[in-house]
Design a protein around this motif. Sequence first.
Motif, PDB file in Angstrom:
ATOM      1  N   VAL A 396       0.832  -1.213   0.000  1.00 51.95           N
ATOM      2  CA  VAL A 396       0.000   0.000   0.000  1.00 51.95           C
ATOM      3  C   VAL A 396       0.859   1.252   0.000  1.00 51.95           C
ATOM      4  CG1 VAL A 396      -1.626   1.361   1.373  1.00 51.95           C
ATOM      5  CG2 VAL A 396      -2.000  -1.092   1.063  1.00 51.95           C
ATOM      6  N   THR A 397       1.852   1.312   0.893  1.00 47.97           N
ATOM      7  CA  THR A 397       2.650   2.534   1.018  1.00 47.97           C
ATOM      8  C   THR A 397       3.504   2.803  -0.210  1.00 47.97           C
ATOM      9  OG1 THR A 397       4.356   1.291   2.244  1.00 47.97           O
ATOM     10  CG2 THR A 397       2.692   2.484   3.541  1.00 47.97           C
ATOM     11  N   SER A 398       3.730   1.780  -1.027  1.00 49.44           N
ATOM     12  CA  SER A 398       4.410   1.980  -2.311  1.00 49.44           C
ATOM     13  C   SER A 398       3.419   2.357  -3.404  1.00 49.44           C
ATOM     14  CB  SER A 398       5.157   0.705  -2.702  1.00 49.44           C
ATOM     15  OG  SER A 398       5.718   0.819  -3.986  1.00 49.44           O
ATOM     16  N   ASP A 399       2.278   1.687  -3.412  1.00 47.21           N
ATOM     17  CA  ASP A 399       1.296   1.888  -4.489  1.00 47.21           C
ATOM     18  C   ASP A 399       0.566   3.229  -4.425  1.00 47.21           C
ATOM     19  OD1 ASP A 399       1.883  -0.519  -5.608  1.00 47.21           O
ATOM     20  OD2 ASP A 399      -0.062  -1.453  -5.256  1.00 47.21           O
ATOM     21  N   VAL A 400       0.642   3.921  -3.298  1.00 43.82           N
ATOM     22  CA  VAL A 400      -0.091   5.191  -3.212  1.00 43.82           C
ATOM     23  C   VAL A 400       0.345   6.163  -4.303  1.00 43.82           C
ATOM     24  CG1 VAL A 400      -0.671   5.068  -0.756  1.00 43.82           C
ATOM     25  CG2 VAL A 400       1.534   6.064  -1.458  1.00 43.82           C
ATOM     26  N   PHE A 401       1.572   6.021  -4.777  1.00 44.45           N
ATOM     27  CA  PHE A 401       2.032   6.938  -5.822  1.00 44.45           C
ATOM     28  C   PHE A 401       1.409   6.617  -7.179  1.00 44.45           C
ATOM     29  CE2 PHE A 401       5.305   7.029  -2.553  1.00 44.45           C
ATOM     30  CZ  PHE A 401       5.375   8.393  -2.316  1.00 44.45           C
ATOM     31  N   GLU A 402       1.009   5.354  -7.368  1.00 43.34           N
ATOM     32  CA  GLU A 402       0.355   4.969  -8.614  1.00 43.34           C
ATOM     33  C   GLU A 402      -1.002   5.649  -8.771  1.00 43.34           C
ATOM     34  OE1 GLU A 402       1.607   3.193 -10.965  1.00 43.34           O
ATOM     35  OE2 GLU A 402       3.381   2.350  -9.996  1.00 43.34           O
ATOM     36  N   VAL A 403      -1.629   5.981  -7.654  1.00 42.64           N
ATOM     37  CA  VAL A 403      -2.979   6.537  -7.705  1.00 42.64           C
ATOM     38  C   VAL A 403      -3.031   8.016  -7.330  1.00 42.64           C
ATOM     39  CG1 VAL A 403      -4.177   4.351  -7.384  1.00 42.64           C
ATOM     40  CG2 VAL A 403      -3.399   5.614  -5.378  1.00 42.64           C
ATOM     41  N   THR A 404      -1.864   8.623  -7.176  1.00 38.37           N
ATOM     42  CA  THR A 404      -1.832  10.054  -6.870  1.00 38.37           C
ATOM     43  C   THR A 404      -1.129  10.851  -7.957  1.00 38.37           C
ATOM     44  OG1 THR A 404       0.143   9.652  -5.506  1.00 38.37           O
ATOM     45  CG2 THR A 404      -1.986   9.826  -4.356  1.00 38.37           C
ATOM     46  N   GLY A 405      -0.166  10.241  -8.629  1.00 43.07           N
ATOM     47  CA  GLY A 405       0.488  10.921  -9.738  1.00 43.07           C
ATOM     48  C   GLY A 405       1.838  11.511  -9.390  1.00 43.07           C
TER      49      GLY A 405
END
Length: 454
Positions: A396-405
Amino acid sequence: MASSATIQSSVHPTSDPSIYQEYESKWSILPADSANWLQRAKDVAAVLAPDAAAREKANKTPRAQVALLKHSGLLKILGPKEYGGGEQPWSMAYQAIREVAKGDGSIGMLLGYHLLWAFSVSILGSPSQIAKWTKLITSQNLFVGGAVNPRDSDLVITSDPSDKTKIIFNGGKHFTTGAAVSDLIVLEGALSPESFPESGPGGAHIFAYVPTTHPGISFSFNWDAIGLRLTESGSAQISNVSVDWEDALGWDATTKSPLENVLGIPYATLLLPTIQLVFTNFYLGITQAALDAAAGYTRKSTRPWPYLSGGERETVAPAEKATDEFYILSTYGTHHAHLLAATALVDRANEAVSELFAAYNQKKGSRAELTAQQRGEVSELIAAAKIVVTDVGLKVTSDVFEVTGSRATASKVGLDRFWRDLRTHTLHDPVAYKRREVGRYVLLGEIPTPTWYT
């Protein structure tokens, strides 16, 4: 007892406790029940969250945040009511740790370590030691840190040559989470084979509380990890710190030997699964906060992708808003579902630990009745929870950038601190060994042999 606030950092500036002074009176009355204790933890998180990223960058020794925890009453959530504590179960304490970690992972970790070290006497101590230290810690609202790393016998205990009623600690500890901002510090050392040949080549270990202001204790303020930067987890030097044998937790001051009915029973090994679950709960809080922070950013700032991959063949127009993007919705939905499952497992483990401490404790005189099998089964449940939360959390803490830009990588946004905090502490002990441990339990029915990390 003098406050450790008099100790000054030689490297980092110190945060000012007065910035939270208003909460001393605002929170002067302890919460009356579990629901209000949980709300108090959420209130603390709400105070910490707005400037958490900025405070992490400033990297000031967190004396102010420890003061905030004191004002909140959370330091004595487990303490007996007769001494002014909340007398809440560990399940509630774990939830409080998790909630505070949502506001600031470092401060959630400090709270968790404090609660473990403050409670250590209830696991390792004799009845008289439990009464003495529980009363002192709770009634005076003391913050407890630790110089504990049993993996290395780098703190050596010798007999005091001039006073046989005392032992002397000398050496150092590489990690001392919260100790530099504490009122009491738990020292853990190994008996010197020269002074105590009967203890064997490995040297038996002793835990003892010592005032942090003792002149023989000094801190290096050299904590410089990529995450959990406000935990003051750097090294300490211990020089000629004298402790009464009567304060050696679980030891007989007369015979200078461990009390078999205290340290020689499975109950005494509960210290380890208890702290492993402390870890798991603040990991979970950090992860939940990361997803919440990302969702807030996505709603407000993330832009939809203006192109589709099918070219002229595409019959669907690009999304008008980021919150309409298929892959963004799918990612949030998946992570939310996994976090719900992880939370349910952690809560199950929290309740299991609470039930053990409720059923087997010094007041009931039943600590010796806890079996190795019971201890082992709870330990495996905690190990399973830690595995799941570690896996979900790092994802999750890595993937948050995939959904924020890409703009969400700006330093001022601070989304990176969640991964850094989690990555730093999930290396505390290899989760691979937890996987193997649970595997042996599932396949072979084996409970783990208690170790310093199991």
